[in-house]
Motif scaffolding. Structure first.
Motif, PDB file in Angstrom:
ATOM      1  N   MET A 146       3.607  17.774  -6.142  1.00  0.00           N
ATOM      2  CA  MET A 146       3.242  17.633  -4.726  1.00  0.00           C
ATOM      3  C   MET A 146       4.494  17.332  -3.894  1.00  0.00           C
ATOM      4  O   MET A 146       4.678  17.896  -2.817  1.00  0.00           O
ATOM      5  CB  MET A 146       2.225  16.518  -4.565  1.00  0.00           C
ATOM      6  CG  MET A 146       1.726  16.421  -3.151  1.00  0.00           C
ATOM      7  SD  MET A 146       0.555  15.092  -2.985  1.00  0.00           S
ATOM      8  CE  MET A 146       0.584  14.883  -1.240  1.00  0.00           C
ATOM      9  N   TYR A 147       5.350  16.450  -4.411  1.00  0.00           N
ATOM     10  CA  TYR A 147       6.590  16.153  -3.686  1.00  0.00           C
ATOM     11  C   TYR A 147       7.464  17.393  -3.569  1.00  0.00           C
ATOM     12  O   TYR A 147       8.070  17.651  -2.530  1.00  0.00           O
ATOM     13  CB  TYR A 147       7.369  15.027  -4.383  1.00  0.00           C
ATOM     14  CG  TYR A 147       6.768  13.666  -4.139  1.00  0.00           C
ATOM     15  CD1 TYR A 147       6.702  13.158  -2.850  1.00  0.00           C
ATOM     16  CD2 TYR A 147       6.267  12.902  -5.173  1.00  0.00           C
ATOM     17  CE1 TYR A 147       6.141  11.911  -2.598  1.00  0.00           C
ATOM     18  CE2 TYR A 147       5.705  11.663  -4.946  1.00  0.00           C
ATOM     19  CZ  TYR A 147       5.641  11.167  -3.655  1.00  0.00           C
ATOM     20  OH  TYR A 147       5.082   9.947  -3.410  1.00  0.00           O
ATOM     21  N   ILE A 204       0.851  -1.212   0.000  1.00  0.00           N
ATOM     22  CA  ILE A 204       0.000   0.000   0.000  1.00  0.00           C
ATOM     23  C   ILE A 204       0.878   1.250   0.000  1.00  0.00           C
ATOM     24  O   ILE A 204       0.653   2.197  -0.757  1.00  0.00           O
ATOM     25  CB  ILE A 204      -0.951   0.001   1.220  1.00  0.00           C
ATOM     26  CG1 ILE A 204      -1.999  -1.086   1.073  1.00  0.00           C
ATOM     27  CG2 ILE A 204      -1.612   1.366   1.389  1.00  0.00           C
ATOM     28  CD1 ILE A 204      -2.867  -1.294   2.302  1.00  0.00           C
ATOM     29  N   ALA A 205       1.944   1.222   0.858  1.00  0.00           N
ATOM     30  CA  ALA A 205       2.836   2.383   0.921  1.00  0.00           C
ATOM     31  C   ALA A 205       3.503   2.622  -0.438  1.00  0.00           C
ATOM     32  O   ALA A 205       3.618   3.765  -0.895  1.00  0.00           O
ATOM     33  CB  ALA A 205       3.895   2.173   2.005  1.00  0.00           C
ATOM     34  N   LEU A 206       3.915   1.530  -1.084  1.00  0.00           N
ATOM     35  CA  LEU A 206       4.556   1.661  -2.396  1.00  0.00           C
ATOM     36  C   LEU A 206       3.602   2.278  -3.423  1.00  0.00           C
ATOM     37  O   LEU A 206       3.971   3.180  -4.184  1.00  0.00           O
ATOM     38  CB  LEU A 206       4.996   0.281  -2.904  1.00  0.00           C
ATOM     39  CG  LEU A 206       6.355  -0.246  -2.443  1.00  0.00           C
ATOM     40  CD1 LEU A 206       6.617  -1.601  -3.076  1.00  0.00           C
ATOM     41  CD2 LEU A 206       7.471   0.724  -2.792  1.00  0.00           C
ATOM     42  N   VAL A 207       2.356   1.768  -3.420  1.00  0.00           N
ATOM     43  CA  VAL A 207       1.355   2.267  -4.366  1.00  0.00           C
ATOM     44  C   VAL A 207       1.132   3.760  -4.142  1.00  0.00           C
ATOM     45  O   VAL A 207       1.100   4.564  -5.079  1.00  0.00           O
ATOM     46  CB  VAL A 207       0.033   1.477  -4.224  1.00  0.00           C
ATOM     47  CG1 VAL A 207      -1.091   2.151  -5.014  1.00  0.00           C
ATOM     48  CG2 VAL A 207       0.230   0.042  -4.684  1.00  0.00           C
ATOM     49  N   LEU A 208       0.997   4.131  -2.852  1.00  0.00           N
ATOM     50  CA  LEU A 208       0.769   5.541  -2.525  1.00  0.00           C
ATOM     51  C   LEU A 208       1.896   6.415  -3.042  1.00  0.00           C
ATOM     52  O   LEU A 208       1.674   7.486  -3.609  1.00  0.00           O
ATOM     53  CB  LEU A 208       0.667   5.716  -1.004  1.00  0.00           C
ATOM     54  CG  LEU A 208      -0.498   5.026  -0.307  1.00  0.00           C
ATOM     55  CD1 LEU A 208      -0.367   5.182   1.182  1.00  0.00           C
ATOM     56  CD2 LEU A 208      -1.797   5.638  -0.798  1.00  0.00           C
ATOM     57  N   VAL A 209       3.094   5.930  -2.838  1.00  0.00           N
ATOM     58  CA  VAL A 209       4.262   6.729  -3.193  1.00  0.00           C
ATOM     59  C   VAL A 209       4.329   6.987  -4.693  1.00  0.00           C
ATOM     60  O   VAL A 209       4.622   8.101  -5.127  1.00  0.00           O
ATOM     61  CB  VAL A 209       5.538   5.995  -2.717  1.00  0.00           C
ATOM     62  CG1 VAL A 209       6.771   6.543  -3.430  1.00  0.00           C
ATOM     63  CG2 VAL A 209       5.687   6.168  -1.220  1.00  0.00           C
ATOM     64  N   PHE A 210       4.024   5.964  -5.459  1.00  0.00           N
ATOM     65  CA  PHE A 210       4.219   6.104  -6.899  1.00  0.00           C
ATOM     66  C   PHE A 210       2.967   6.556  -7.650  1.00  0.00           C
ATOM     67  O   PHE A 210       2.932   6.532  -8.870  1.00  0.00           O
ATOM     68  CB  PHE A 210       4.762   4.794  -7.472  1.00  0.00           C
ATOM     69  CG  PHE A 210       6.179   4.555  -7.037  1.00  0.00           C
ATOM     70  CD1 PHE A 210       7.223   5.294  -7.574  1.00  0.00           C
ATOM     71  CD2 PHE A 210       6.467   3.628  -6.041  1.00  0.00           C
ATOM     72  CE1 PHE A 210       8.519   5.103  -7.146  1.00  0.00           C
ATOM     73  CE2 PHE A 210       7.772   3.430  -5.606  1.00  0.00           C
ATOM     74  CZ  PHE A 210       8.810   4.166  -6.154  1.00  0.00           C
ATOM     75  N   THR A 211       1.924   6.952  -6.887  1.00  0.00           N
ATOM     76  CA  THR A 211       0.744   7.474  -7.575  1.00  0.00           C
ATOM     77  C   THR A 211       0.569   8.976  -7.336  1.00  0.00           C
ATOM     78  O   THR A 211      -0.446   9.543  -7.689  1.00  0.00           O
ATOM     79  CB  THR A 211      -0.533   6.743  -7.103  1.00  0.00           C
ATOM     80  OG1 THR A 211      -0.564   6.764  -5.686  1.00  0.00           O
ATOM     81  CG2 THR A 211      -0.577   5.331  -7.619  1.00  0.00           C
ATOM     82  N   LYS A 212       1.568   9.589  -6.718  1.00  0.00           N
ATOM     83  CA  LYS A 212       1.467  11.031  -6.462  1.00  0.00           C
ATOM     84  C   LYS A 212       2.229  11.819  -7.513  1.00  0.00           C
ATOM     85  O   LYS A 212       3.168  11.309  -8.120  1.00  0.00           O
ATOM     86  CB  LYS A 212       2.032  11.346  -5.079  1.00  0.00           C
ATOM     87  CG  LYS A 212       1.114  10.925  -3.961  1.00  0.00           C
ATOM     88  CD  LYS A 212       1.713  11.278  -2.645  1.00  0.00           C
ATOM     89  CE  LYS A 212       0.832  10.805  -1.517  1.00  0.00           C
ATOM     90  NZ  LYS A 212       1.462  11.003  -0.227  1.00  0.00           N
ATOM     91  N   LYS A 213       1.825  13.080  -7.659  1.00  0.00           N
ATOM     92  CA  LYS A 213       2.458  13.903  -8.690  1.00  0.00           C
ATOM     93  C   LYS A 213       3.753  14.521  -8.178  1.00  0.00           C
ATOM     94  O   LYS A 213       3.913  14.785  -6.983  1.00  0.00           O
ATOM     95  CB  LYS A 213       1.482  15.002  -9.122  1.00  0.00           C
ATOM     96  CG  LYS A 213       0.301  14.464  -9.884  1.00  0.00           C
ATOM     97  CD  LYS A 213      -0.633  15.586 -10.274  1.00  0.00           C
ATOM     98  CE  LYS A 213      -1.820  15.020 -11.038  1.00  0.00           C
ATOM     99  NZ  LYS A 213      -2.888  16.001 -11.172  1.00  0.00           N
TER     100      LYS A 213
END
Lengths: 709, 56
Positions: free
Chosen positions: B41-42, B29-38
């Protein structure tokens, strides 16, 4: 911008916590140094009960963890949180109550621990009323912290704040469950835990390990994520990595506690779970370390010149070393060598002196000039402090690694005829005394650096003026509107309460999985018919043993190794400890294990003389003298309350026994006193009323239940 | 060492399976979250410590 809002940051509360951090560093480390000196020169307790190692060792650990590091956390959180959310703290009043409440608690700890008021669990020694105060002050801190987040101007919560949230919720859970105890009376500081034996051991090390994790690690990772980018003036290396390592770290850490109980009578499945998750911890831990170090990419030239960055680099490196070593020490075959030795002490101090200490120093050198609107008084003095800290750390830890390996190998060495090579435990202690001497030198060097820092920062403060309310401006927060197709995690990281909820669920899983099977399945703690509750005199003796902190140096847990069963006797069984509240397995053997001391058939006179003057019996012993046990009368004023409390907790004393317990106590004390007189052939007027008789009764009982079977 | 680790694993019994599955779930879940953000935003999040709103 038209929607710009003017406000100010509260720097006064930051300064107050900074001052407390410095003062408690001096106090806590001085007490630690004194404790180290006593291990080399045992007479340095000056025959004073309150200055004896067993009492000041918990004072040292509490002072450096909860006073020095604790105030350091609050200093960093109060500074960074306001700036990360662009808002003043929720309530100045709550900030003040938090500061004075926390430091009042520490003063109470500094008074009660030397007086012998302790619940015995490592890092959870403080008496029950103080535990309640800690809970109240911690909740006040939480209200203030979450209140600040709620009134924030910045929509997003930076990763440092995630670590603060995880810290707050986990410490709350740990403190509440670990502190569950029943006071024997409202007028007494003594209490008995609701857990006993193996269960108490599991809860203790679930708490103890996570005190390291969520008091010494996660808040400091939060501080690292804020202050390293500030000091280096560049953003964190990888925000993505910070998210992954945050969730992995807080999930895994909570499972790792049982690695403190390997080869004990904790069920194998719990030990193995602890091992597996402890080894896994290296990945998220190193994620944090690498993220910290790589934040300095392109700025390494400045590390040569800037003492603040030097402190931070060594701190993060020490974190990496410590979090590599920790998982290694959780491997059973390595733990078999390291456990109960100074290797663990060295490991802990790499983390505390290196990671916590040096990161705190770096933050103090960065922060104090800024809130005083001035420059650091002396950069060269800070550089000198850096080298003193680094050298002190090495001079402290290297001798202790050496001592740990040496002593452990000596404990396990058999000669060609199959006998223990070093049958006398004391011979393994005198061999490592030179290393104990070097540890004193290391501690002195490190403390000298802290004194230098204190002078430097005092002069820095004198050269400027505190900006109590630092002016700031930021746009008003735009009410967040959810967009179609937006990921749910954005909601979580924008909403502190949702983050709190998810972090809570994440950290609770491990605790529940390890705890509930242990208490729900009878097979995990098999009963032994011959194991009986302590007699009233033994119970009083046990409470004195706890008061004196004997558990700091003597374990009561024989591991199933030939080297231990030959030296100490049959290995310890889970069922033997079911009436032990609290459990007293210990974590360090500065002296020998006492789990089967009663089986050694030593005379009462031997124990009497040994407690009075250990070196008269064992030349070269580093155990302190306990003359007050001989001079002080045994106080049995709370005996009835103690028996009734234990009955309430399930100890099977007969109904109505509390009322006649004192008669049994007197009879057993008289029997031991008469045997002692007969042995020593001197009158020993009134000795049956003295504390030492109760301690002898307890020591003579240890481990004898099994032999009776 | 690895042989020793594997031999100890037998004591894990059934407890180990849900434990490791839970961890894997959280990690994924953490991996998915990380790689689905723009990326933007980072960049905003990374800049937060460096922009504290003070007037200096």
């Amino acid at each position: 911008m038209s929607n710009m809002e003017q406000f100010s940051y509260d720097n006064k509360i930051v300064r107050n916590f900074a001052l407390a951090t410095i003062i408690w560093a001096l106090v806590g480390m001085s007490v630690g140094l004194w404790a180290a000196i006593e291990l080399y020169f045992p007479s340095m307790n000056l025959d004073l009960s309150w200055l004896t190692f067993g009492r000041i060792r918990p004072l040292h650990t509490n002072a450096v963890i909860f006073a020095f590091v604790g105030n350091g956390i609050f200093m960093g959180v109060y500074y960074s949180l306001q700036r990360l959310v662009k808002a003043r703290m929720y309530s100045d009043t709550l900030s003040k109550i938090h500061f004075w409440g926390w430091n009042f608690i520490i003063v109470l700890a500094a008074i009660t621990l030397p007086l012998g008021y302790t619940q015995s669990g490592e890092y959870a020694e403080l008496s029950w009323p103080i535990d309640i105060m800690i809970a109240v002050v911690w909740i006040i801190f939480g209200i203030n912290m979450f209140g600040t987040m709620i009134k924030r101007r910045e929509n997003h919560l930076y990763v440092a704040i995630w670590f603060y949230i995880a810290t707050w919720v986990t410490v709350t859970v740990l403190h509440v469950f670990k502190s569950l105890a029943i006071p024997i009376a409202l007028t007494s500081l003594t209490s008995y835990p609701v857990y006993s034996g193996v269960t108490d051991a599991l809860v203790q090390w679930w708490y103890g390990h996570n005190a390291v994790a969520f008091f010494l690690t996660t808040p400091y990772l939060g501080l690292m994520y804020y202050f390293m980018p500030k000091a280096a003036n560049r953003p964190v290396y990888s925000y993505k990595l910070s998210i992954i390592h945050f969730w992995s770290l807080i999930f895994i850490y909570i499972w790792a506690g049982p690695h403190h109980l390997l080869y004990t009578s904790l069920p194998d499945w719990a030990q193995s779970l602890g091992t597996v998750f402890s080894i896994s911890l290296v990945a998220p831990s190193w994620g944090g370390m690498l993220n910290g170090l790589l934040t300095l990419r392109g700025a390494w030239d400045r590390v040569r010149e800037d003492p603040i960055l030097k402190f931070m680099v060594v701190a993060v490196t020490a974190y990496g070393m410590s979090t590599f070593e920790g998982p290694m020490l959780s491997i059973k075959s390595i733990n078999a060598i390291s456990h109960f030795t100074d290797w663990t002490v060295a490991h802990v101090h790499i983390g505390t002196l290196g990671w916590n200490g040096m990161l705190t120093f770096g933050i103090l050198y960065w922060l104090i000039p800024r809130i005083y609107n001035t420059k650091l008084h002396s950069v060269s003095s800070a550089n000198t402090h850096f080298w003193l800290s680094t050298l002190g750390l090495l001079f402290y830890s290297v001798p202790l690694y050496w001592a740990g390996w040496t002593q452990s190998l000596m404990w396990k060495q058999f000669n060609a005829d199959g006998f223990l090579q070093y049958n006398e435990f004391l011979s393994t202690v005198t061999r490592i005394l030179p290393m104990y001497g070097m540890r004193i030198i290391g501690g002195t060097i490190y403390l000298t650096g802290v004194i230098l820092m204190t002078i430097n920062l005092k002069k820095t403060m004198n050269s400027g003026k505190l900006i109590e309310n630092e002016a700031a401006e930021a746009p008003a927060r735009v009410k967040y509107v959810k967009h179609a197709g937006e990921h749910w995690h954005r909601l979580v990281e924008r909403r502190p309460m949702q983050m709190l909820l998810w972090a809570t669920i994440t950290i609770l899983i491990g605790g529940f999985v390890e705890y509930f099977p242990l208490v729900m399945v009878d097979d995990n703690i098999p009963k032994i018919d011959s194991v009986m509750p302590y007699t009233p005199l033994e119970l009083e003796g046990r409470d004195i043993y706890i008061r004196e902190g004997c558990v700091s140096c003597h374990s009561q847990q024989i591991r199933p190794f030939r080297s231990e069963t030959v030296r100490y006797g049959e290995y310890s069984k889970a069922g033997e400890a079911i009436y032990d509240r609290p459990f007293l397995w210990g974590s360090k053997r500065t002296g020998p294990d006492l789990a089967r001391e009663g089986e050694r058939k030593r005379s009462h006179g031997w124990h009497y003389d040994h407690l009075r003057d250990p070196r008269e019996i064992s030349d070269g012993s580093i155990m302190p003298n306990y003359p007050w046990l001989i001079s002080d009368d045994l106080d049995t004023g709370y005996l009835i309350a103690k028996i009734k409390t234990l009955q309430l907790l399930g100890t099977p004393y007969p109904e109505g026994y509390a009322e006649i317990a004192h008669d049994d106590l007197v009879a057993q004390a008289k029997q031991i006193a008469d045997e002692l007189r007969a042995e020593k052939k001197i009158p020993m007027e009134g000795v049956e009323n003295k504390e030492i008789i109760a301690v002898i009764a307890y020591l003579q009982r240890l481990g004898t239940d099994i032999s009776a079977e | 060492m690895f042989k020793s680790l594997l031999s100890n694993a037998e004591h894990l019994n059934w407890m180990g399976i849900p434990s490791l599955l839970t961890f894997t779930t959280i990690f994924v879940i953490a991996l998915v979250l990380v790689f689905t953000k723009k990326k933007e935003m980072y960049e905003h999040l990374e800049s937060l410590p460096l922009e504290d709103g003070t007037k200096k």
